[in-house]
Scaffold this motif. Structure first.
Motif, PDB file in Angstrom:
ATOM      1  N   VAL A   1       0.829  -1.204   0.000  1.00  0.00           N
ATOM      2  CA  VAL A   1       0.000   0.000   0.000  1.00  0.00           C
ATOM      3  C   VAL A   1       0.866   1.258   0.000  1.00  0.00           C
ATOM      4  O   VAL A   1       0.587   2.216  -0.687  1.00  0.00           O
TER       5      VAL A   1
ATOM      6  N   PRO B   1      -3.647  -4.398  -4.243  1.00  0.00           N
ATOM      7  CA  PRO B   1      -4.299  -3.789  -3.081  1.00  0.00           C
ATOM      8  C   PRO B   1      -3.854  -2.343  -2.887  1.00  0.00           C
ATOM      9  O   PRO B   1      -2.699  -2.001  -3.109  1.00  0.00           O
ATOM     10  N   GLY B   2      -4.799  -1.530  -2.481  1.00  0.00           N
ATOM     11  CA  GLY B   2      -4.463  -0.161  -2.115  1.00  0.00           C
ATOM     12  C   GLY B   2      -4.393   0.808  -3.278  1.00  0.00           C
ATOM     13  O   GLY B   2      -4.101   1.970  -3.084  1.00  0.00           O
TER      14      GLY B   2
ATOM     15  N   PRO C   1     -13.545  -0.497  -6.857  1.00  0.00           N
ATOM     16  CA  PRO C   1     -14.526  -1.288  -6.105  1.00  0.00           C
ATOM     17  C   PRO C   1     -15.267  -0.486  -5.049  1.00  0.00           C
ATOM     18  O   PRO C   1     -16.354  -0.882  -4.638  1.00  0.00           O
ATOM     19  N   ARG C   2     -14.727   0.609  -4.598  1.00  0.00           N
ATOM     20  CA  ARG C   2     -15.379   1.347  -3.509  1.00  0.00           C
ATOM     21  C   ARG C   2     -16.359   2.372  -4.064  1.00  0.00           C
ATOM     22  O   ARG C   2     -15.962   3.360  -4.654  1.00  0.00           O
ATOM     23  N   SER C   3     -17.620   2.118  -3.859  1.00  0.00           N
ATOM     24  CA  SER C   3     -18.619   3.028  -4.409  1.00  0.00           C
ATOM     25  C   SER C   3     -18.515   4.387  -3.750  1.00  0.00           C
ATOM     26  O   SER C   3     -18.789   5.403  -4.364  1.00  0.00           O
TER      27      SER C   3
ATOM     28  N   GLN D   1     -16.347   6.123  -5.912  1.00  0.00           N
ATOM     29  CA  GLN D   1     -16.802   6.198  -7.289  1.00  0.00           C
ATOM     30  C   GLN D   1     -17.838   7.303  -7.482  1.00  0.00           C
ATOM     31  O   GLN D   1     -17.754   8.114  -8.397  1.00  0.00           O
TER      32      GLN D   1
ATOM     33  N   LYS E   1     -24.619   3.257  -9.755  1.00  0.00           N
ATOM     34  CA  LYS E   1     -23.500   2.747  -8.941  1.00  0.00           C
ATOM     35  C   LYS E   1     -23.851   2.787  -7.458  1.00  0.00           C
ATOM     36  O   LYS E   1     -23.530   1.875  -6.697  1.00  0.00           O
TER      37      LYS E   1
ATOM     38  N   GLU F   1     -26.115  -0.017  -6.674  1.00  0.00           N
ATOM     39  CA  GLU F   1     -25.387  -1.286  -6.627  1.00  0.00           C
ATOM     40  C   GLU F   1     -24.718  -1.492  -5.265  1.00  0.00           C
ATOM     41  O   GLU F   1     -24.650  -2.591  -4.763  1.00  0.00           O
ATOM     42  N   SER F   2     -24.216  -0.417  -4.712  1.00  0.00           N
ATOM     43  CA  SER F   2     -23.442  -0.560  -3.483  1.00  0.00           C
ATOM     44  C   SER F   2     -24.330  -0.886  -2.300  1.00  0.00           C
ATOM     45  O   SER F   2     -23.865  -1.419  -1.301  1.00  0.00           O
ATOM     46  N   GLY F   3     -25.606  -0.549  -2.395  1.00  0.00           N
ATOM     47  CA  GLY F   3     -26.493  -0.815  -1.270  1.00  0.00           C
ATOM     48  C   GLY F   3     -26.397   0.238  -0.182  1.00  0.00           C
ATOM     49  O   GLY F   3     -27.129   0.179   0.800  1.00  0.00           O
ATOM     50  N   ASP F   4     -25.506   1.190  -0.361  1.00  0.00           N
ATOM     51  CA  ASP F   4     -25.352   2.237   0.646  1.00  0.00           C
ATOM     52  C   ASP F   4     -26.410   3.304   0.390  1.00  0.00           C
ATOM     53  O   ASP F   4     -26.299   4.097  -0.533  1.00  0.00           O
ATOM     54  N   THR F   5     -27.446   3.307   1.217  1.00  0.00           N
ATOM     55  CA  THR F   5     -28.577   4.180   0.938  1.00  0.00           C
ATOM     56  C   THR F   5     -28.205   5.651   1.102  1.00  0.00           C
ATOM     57  O   THR F   5     -28.766   6.511   0.448  1.00  0.00           O
ATOM     58  N   ASP F   6     -27.279   5.901   1.975  1.00  0.00           N
ATOM     59  CA  ASP F   6     -26.845   7.283   2.165  1.00  0.00           C
ATOM     60  C   ASP F   6     -26.283   7.839   0.856  1.00  0.00           C
ATOM     61  O   ASP F   6     -26.547   8.970   0.471  1.00  0.00           O
TER      62      ASP F   6
END
Lengths: 596, 813
Positions: free
Chosen positions: B478, B515-516, B543-545, B548, B564, B567-572
């Motif tokens: 990293v 990684p990183g 990979p990190r929405s 993104q 996107k 897809e991530s499911g992060d409602t915030d």
């Protein structure tokens, strides 16, 4: 202090310590004296993580409840808001900050979002012009809170409603995050099974999150062998039935919140002579219920009918132990007796408490109405007369029994009949609306949307197939020395737990047909482990399954899983996680539309 | 070996200075250094040359060229200068070239001549022009100090976070100061200037006169001043050829020296190192270089060429057209080992090892000598340390060999120091290579840290070397390889001649899932270069929405951002995008977008439910969602759907009832309305209502029963019970009477209760004996036990016996 968390196969104290550490670190970031302003909903769950003493050690001097207008006066350097990321709370916080007295000593503001920091909320604070006032804005990922040695809950009240009614996956996201935290502490879980739409989504999120953290290879030796994700809507039936375990009944009758129960005080009045019963305590008796109490650990999961005999046996043992003192002759013997005294007194206190609780419960369970209700429930669950209007329910409506009780029964009938015939459904609806008021049409609508109360589709009742294949109804139930999980409902074996049981042996392949009838996909995912971390199981060593109920779990289901864990040839031990510990009443209540 | 110390020059009794060649310069300079503006970055950094045509009186006909070279003279960049006249050049700590123009504008260029940005030093500077400028380094970053034509100073202590500070006026200052410099004390930048015989210190508020303690008399002007690398020391050169050296706070004098040269020196810099034995200053004139310190004699060098001095942490670099040298105080370890006739343990060990290679027994003698004094550990350490300070690899090797030899005779000597030194030297030799041209000394390298060094290699686009170093030093991915690959990718996206597809593919091929690596950073860079499409392609690999989505929003790809986020499911995250979209699109488009994203739609609905009720209505209208629209209206005021037809009827009726009968009817449920009517004695009305709304008989009976019992209207109740056969049986009548404690009435109904419930009814009214009779007659075991459980006291004794007998009989049969 939380030793009971470490009794199980998985030491959940590790999790508790991890979250406590995180809390301490945050508090230490805000140097100097502090006051915490609480989002009221959080105080219960936080109580399980950190007592006031911990906060005090870190210079927390005052605690307030979050409410509008001005903050109470407090001579502290830091004001910290502990809040859930909700917009309406942000408005209150802004009001607090803006009405802060400029002439007074300058104070530092901080926000701790539980469990997640939210861009949306920060934007709101920015719009309200106060974002800059906060020095630290951090998140405290308190997703899964350890309740007992084998029990974790997110205590997210609205989870079921959000997921199944409002298609809001926020709590699923938090569940996935919580599972990631768990994996960071207890190792990657090599196998994930699931049933249901939400389960699928959580699994997807987990796989996705794992990809996000590729940088840090998890090198913790895995503790869990499997994860089973279960949607609540795969088994809508179980919570509707009245729980018949000791703990389940306490919850049904008095409601257990964050492991505490409040009981009517009369039975617990200290028996003193000459009191004349003058000053009976008026404040409810508050008791904490968990496995730290030896007696409770023993009886909590028993069918209530088996509790009495245990209590009387215990009473004999304890009084015999106290009698011992007469036999103590030598100083050494007396000393030994005295050293056991605190433990014995605690046991006696605990016995007295539970005898009182058992009496309270018995008053309810022996009532005729309880009996009638149970009879109807059991008829439905064993498939009798589920397709026509039920007389008892009619009578309950006519007598205006509590709406929740009526809805619970109607839903139970609907679920046990794979939906009601349109005519029957309309009749019930009309009866309910006419009796309780038309505003409840919204609640009925919600129940329908959640699949609890619905017309039968395609005129086919699948419930009997499910009941027979999964052996949900057991006629020969042994309440005293159970041989099957059906003892928790005196006949009905909870569907959810049966699924878990069948998964561990012989596997779900044997029940493919039923799985197809139940809603949502079923799936299996593997998370490959580096070779060094692969487990070599000792012969006779049980597997550990983490079972996660998305949308809530009842104490009776927990009891049934504990029963399976204890089976000698069971082969699997369970750790239970859920979005919320609930019962039929709180569940229906969460789905009711509150008048605006 | 005797000649090894030939280039060592003693200064006073304690210290030696040596000067050695770093590079023979690779550049082919057309002009003399003296005709150029020169800037060389510390820590072996790059050199910038700008031939200064503005110095000459006449305007330049040709545009000057700005050249950037590595320290070894390898050209890095060359560009035509098209902007205004430049007064001064300097390098920032990030190795960015700052070019201060006459009008106070500072242009910032990268190492490769790429224009980065520009900023102005303010209006005052613009009006009065820049007379002189300095770039200086502080712990916060790099600063710029300007002397304007009005003889005022303006400075910014950190060009990264530009805050201009105009320094106070020097009273009565008519002409430019003869010399000036920036000081840095207590984290604040000051300016020290000399006007005639006076010294002034400017901080941000005041101007004070200062006098160096112990300054020789007769000074009428200061010609040059120099601050040490760490801002600790100050040297002043006066018109009498006298040099004062002291602390920068001007509180203490260290020493003084009279060189008897009155010509103003071209440059004066400090030459010391951390833990120096001697504080010395290097003064350069056209043809002469002098090292002076606390010693009666100075060291003198002849300069063959026009040279330029670059102060470093532990010495001075001197470069000219043909050569690049380093002058420094010989470090202690080297001095101990190489000093003529040294008997230091390190020196002996080096000898021993040489003898050993010659297979001479002397090796043993030397070793014994060291061991007898118990100094072998020290000897090894000395050799290791000295190796670090040697520039020539052969010397490094022979010292390390000696250390390794000595180590063999030691038990449990920790190997890390030796290993680390070998690694460090390998890295240092690699970067000192002429192609790379970063002549770092060991001390500088340690001060700079490997991280910064890697950054500098990256800055020079020496990606493969940087990666090799990371791999060689086994740095965590990293911090090491990933970071470099990410930088490489950021550079790659700037290659405009390569197509988006190729760049994206090339980057993904090299980076893969290392990684990183933050693909979003690379994408941000691509977007910064105006390559939005490439940025989107790169973001696909992220990979990190959470990373993104914000970038997609910034690039105005809100719809992509929305999918996107979902897809991530992060409602915030979804909410964030939604609110962004809402502001960006008109309402119609916004709703259409939502329609294609069910999850976003339902989230937005929740949001509206709590925050914007009106929008919710529009949303349902747009969707033709009548059901929800109805619910919405119910929520707001109640009115729609089939069930509500009944409700409206009820409302109308209730209003009429209120008008005609008075009292409260509105908002009651139908059931409660009927009950209220009965309680009010309006039985006819109640029945009419029940008929109108088709209340089932059973419920009506329950309702009436409860209401009449509440009224305790027993007469009406009895009449009612006889109106027809009760659809709910008569047990409820018994129950309700008992509830009101009217046993007399209850008994009336008990007799009418059907056989199934008769026992229950009789028990309720307390007629145990009769209950027993019925139970016995019915031969119902459950009922028998029920009655038995009600038998209390002596009065029921006979009954109990009777039941027991009946039971016994039943069993016999």
């Amino acid at each position: 202090m939380a030793a009971h968390l470490s009794y199980g196969r998985v030491n959940l104290n590790v999790l508790r310590e991890a979250v406590r550490r995180e809390l301490r670190e945050f508090l230490d970031k805000c140097a100097g004296s502090k006051a915490i302003v609480w989002d009221e909903y959080l105080t219960g769950p936080f109580g399980l993580i950190a007592q006031y003493s911990l906060l005090k050690e870190h210079e927390v001097e005052k605690m307030f409840t979050l409410k509008g207008s001005r903050l109470p006066a407090a001579d502290v350097k830091n004001i910290i808001f502990f809040v859930r990321p909700r917009l309406e709370l942000m408005d209150i916080i802004a009001e607090n900050v803006l009405s802060e007295d400029r002439r007074g000593p300058a104070r530092d503001f901080h926000i701790l979002f539980v469990p997640r920091r939210s861009l949306l909320c920060e934007q709101r604070l920015k719009d309200l012009g106060v974002l800059g006032s906060f020095i630290h804005r951090e998140e405290y990922s308190l997703d899964l809170i350890p309740f007992d040695g084998d029990l974790l809950s997110m205590e997210s009240e609205g989870a079921f409603k959000e997921c199944y009614l409002e298609s809001d996956q926020t709590s699923l996201y938090h569940a996935a995050k919580g599972l990631m935290t768990l994996q960071a502490l207890y190792g990657t879980i090599p196998q994930i099974f699931g049933k249901g739409e939400c389960a699928r989504q959580v699994a997807n999120m987990m796989i996705r999150m794992k990809r996000e953290f590729t940088g840090s290879q998890n090198s913790v030796f895995p503790v869990f062998d499997n994860l089973l994700l279960l949607d609540r809507n795969v088994d809508l039936l179980t919570p509707l039935a009245t729980q018949l375990t000791y703990e389940g009944l306490i919850d049904e009758i008095y409601g257990i919140q964050n492991s505490y129960v409040k009981l009517p005080p009369e039975k617990f009045a200290p028996k003193k002579q000459g009191d004349g019963g003058k000053d009976l305590p008026t404040e409810a008796k508050k008791l904490q219920l968990n496995s730290a109490e030896e007696l409770y650990a023993e009886i909590r999961d028993k069918n209530f009918n088996a509790v009495g005999s245990v209590l009387s046996k215990k009473a004999k043992v304890i009084s015999a132990a106290f009698e011992e003192r007469h036999n103590a002759k030598t100083v050494g013997e007396i000393k030994q007796f005295v050293s056991q005294l605190p433990h014995m007194q605690a046991a006696r206190g605990s016995l007295a408490n539970h005898t009182s609780i058992a009496e309270l419960i018995k008053d309810v369970t022996t009532s005729e109405d309880f009996f009638d209700k149970l009879t109807v429930e059991q008829e439905f669950m064993s498939g009798i007369d589920t397709d026509k209007v039920n007389g008892y329910i009619e009578d309950c409506i006519a007598q205006k029994h509590s709406l929740i009780k009526v809805l619970r029964l109607v839903c139970l009938q609907s679920v046990c009949n794979s939906g009601l015939k349109q005519k029957v459904l309309d009749y019930y609806k009309r009866e309910i609306l006419q009796t309780y008021g038309y505003e409840h049409i919204l609640t009925l609508h919600n129940l329908e949307k959640a699949g609890l109360l619905k017309p039968q589709m395609g005129g086919r009742n699948n419930y009997p197939t499910i009941r027979k294949t999964l052996r949900l109804w057991m006629d020969d139930v042994n309440e005293q020395n159970p041989t099957d999980i059906s003892y928790v409902y005196s006949g009905y074996a909870p569907l959810s737990v049966r699924l878990a049981q069948l998964l561990s042996r012989p596997g779900w392949r044997s029940i493919e047909e039923v799985l197809r009838i139940l809603p949502g996909p079923h799936f299996e995912e593997r998370q490959p482990l580096p070779t060094g971390l692969q487990k070599k199981r000792q012969p006779g060593e049980n597997r550990i399954t983490l079972i996660f109920f998305l949308g809530g779990v009842t104490f009776a289901e927990v009891a049934a899983l504990r029963f399976l864990s204890q089976l000698e040839d069971g082969g699997t031990e369970y750790v239970i996680a859920t979005t919320k510990l609930m019962n039929g009443a709180t569940w229906i209540e969460s789905l009711m539309e509150k008048p605006v | 070996m005797d000649c090894y110390t030939a280039n060592w020059n003693p200064l006073g009794d304690s210290a030696f200075y040596r000067k050695y060649e770093l590079y023979s310069m690779d550049w082919d300079l057309k002009e003399e250094l003296r005709d150029c503006l020169v800037a060389a970055a510390p820590y072996g950094g790059p050199i910038a040359l700008l031939r200064n045509p503005w110095r000459k009186e006449k305007a330049a006909s040709v545009r000057p060229v700005l050249d950037i070279y590595s320290a070894s003279g390898m050209p890095l960049a060359s560009l035509l200068w098209k902007s205004g006249p430049v007064v001064s050049l300097g390098w920032s700590a990030e190795e960015e070239l700052l070019c201060v123009q006459e009008d106070g504008v500072v242009l910032v260029y990268g190492l490769h001549g790429d224009f980065r940005r520009h900023f102005s030093m303010g209006n005052e500077v613009l009006q009065n022009r820049v007379l002189d400028a300095r770039i200086f380094h502080t712990e916060f970053g790099s600063g710029v100090a300007i002397l304007t034509g009005a003889h005022r100073f303006t400075l910014s202590a950190n060009v990264g976070d530009l805050k201009l500070r105009r320094m106070p006026e020097v009273p009565g200052l008519q002409s430019a100061p003869s010399c000036w410099t920036t000081l840095c004390q207590d984290r604040v930048a000051h300016i020290l200037l000399a006007v005639g015989p006076d010294l002034y210190l400017l901080d941000h508020a005041t101007c004070s006169t200062v006098t160096p303690p112990g300054l020789a008399p007769g000074v009428s002007s200061f010609l040059q001043m120099a601050v040490s690398f760490t801002y600790r020391h100050l040297a002043l050169f006066t018109d009498t050829g006298y040099i004062w050296m002291g602390t920068a706070s001007l509180k203490e004098k260290l020493c003084e020296f009279n060189c008897n040269i009155r010509a103003p020196p071209k440059q004066m810099v400090w030459c010391s190192r951390p833990r120096s034995k001697e504080r010395a200053v290097v003064v350069a004139w056209e043809k002469r270089l002098m090292v002076v310190g606390d010693a009666p004699e100075s060291i003198q060098f002849v300069l063959d060429e026009d040279s330029y001095l670059v102060p470093e942490l532990d010495g001075v670099r001197i470069f000219s057209r043909s050569i690049h040298e380093f002058l420094h105080e010989v470090p202690v370890a080297s001095e101990e080992i190489f000093k003529i006739a040294s008997m230091a343990p390190g020196a002996l060990l080096l000898e021993a090892q040489k003898e050993y290679e010659k297979e001479s027994q002397k090796a043993d003698e030397y070793l014994r000598e060291i061991q007898e004094l118990g100094q072998l550990t020290q000897a090894v350490q000395q050799c290791i340390e000295a190796a670090g300070h040697e520039h020539r690899p052969d010397m490094q090797k022979s010292l390390l060999r000696a250390a390794s030899f000595g180590k063999c005779f030691l038990d449990r000597f920790p190997p890390d120091g030796f290993v680390r030194m070998c690694q460090d030297l390998r890295v240092l030799n690699a970067i000192r290579d002429y192609h790379i041209g970063i002549p770092l000394t060991y001390s500088q390298y340690k001060q700079l840290t490997i991280q910064v060094l890697l950054d500098r290699l990256v800055l020079r686009r020496l990606y493969p070397l940087a990666i090799q170093i990371c791999e060689y030093l086994r740095l965590p991915e990293v911090q090491g390889v990933s970071r470099i690959l990410a930088h490489w990718a950021c550079y790659k996206v700037q290659q405009k001649d390569v197509s988006d597809e190729d760049v994206a593919r090339a980057i993904n091929q090299k980076l893969g899932d290392t990684p990183g690596v933050s693909y979003s950073d690379i994408a941000a860079r691509a977007y910064g270069c105006g390559r939005t499409e490439l940025a989107i392609k790169l973001l696909e690999y992220e990979p990190r929405s959470g990373e993104q989505v914000p970038l997609l929003l910034k690039m105005k790809r809100s719809k992509l951002a929305l999918s996107k986020a979902i897809e991530s499911g992060d409602t915030d995250l979804v909410f964030t995008v939604l609110l962004h979209l809402k502001n960006e699109l008109n309402r119609g488009d916004f709703f259409m977008t939502l329609r294609n994203q069910p999850m976003a739609l339902s989230l937005y609905r929740q949001f509206c439910k709590h925050q914007e009720l009106e929008t919710l209505k529009d949303l349902y209208n747009q969707d033709d969602n009548h059901q929800e629209l109805g619910s919405f209206h119910i929520r707001a005021s109640y009115a729609a759907e089939e069930a509500t037809e009944d409700q409206m009827r009820l409302l109308r009726l209730q209003r009429r009832l209120e008008d005609e009968l008075g009292g409260q009817f509105l908002d009651l449920s139908l059931h409660d309305t009927v009950t209220t009517l009965i309680l009010g004695g309006h039985n006819k009305r109640a029945e009419q209502l029940a008929r109108d709304f088709r209340i089932p008989d059973k419920r009506l009976w329950w309702l009436k029963l409860t209401a009449l019992a509440d009224l305790e209207d027993w007469e009406e109740l009895e009449k009612f019970s006889k109106s027809k056969k009760s659809p709910i049986g008569y047990l409820p009548f018994v129950e309700i009477c008992m509830k009101q404690h009217n046993k007399y009435e209850a008994k009336k109904y008990a007799s009418r209760v059907g056989p199934e419930q008769k026992v229950k009814a009789l028990l309720l009214v307390g007629d145990v004996a009769q209950a027993a009779d019925v139970a016995i007659e019915r031969r119902n075991e459950a009922e028998l036990s029920l009655v038995l459980s009600h038998c209390t006291g002596a009065t029921d004794g006979a009954t109990a016996d009777k039941i027991q007998r009946a039971r016994a009989q039943a069993q016999k049969k």
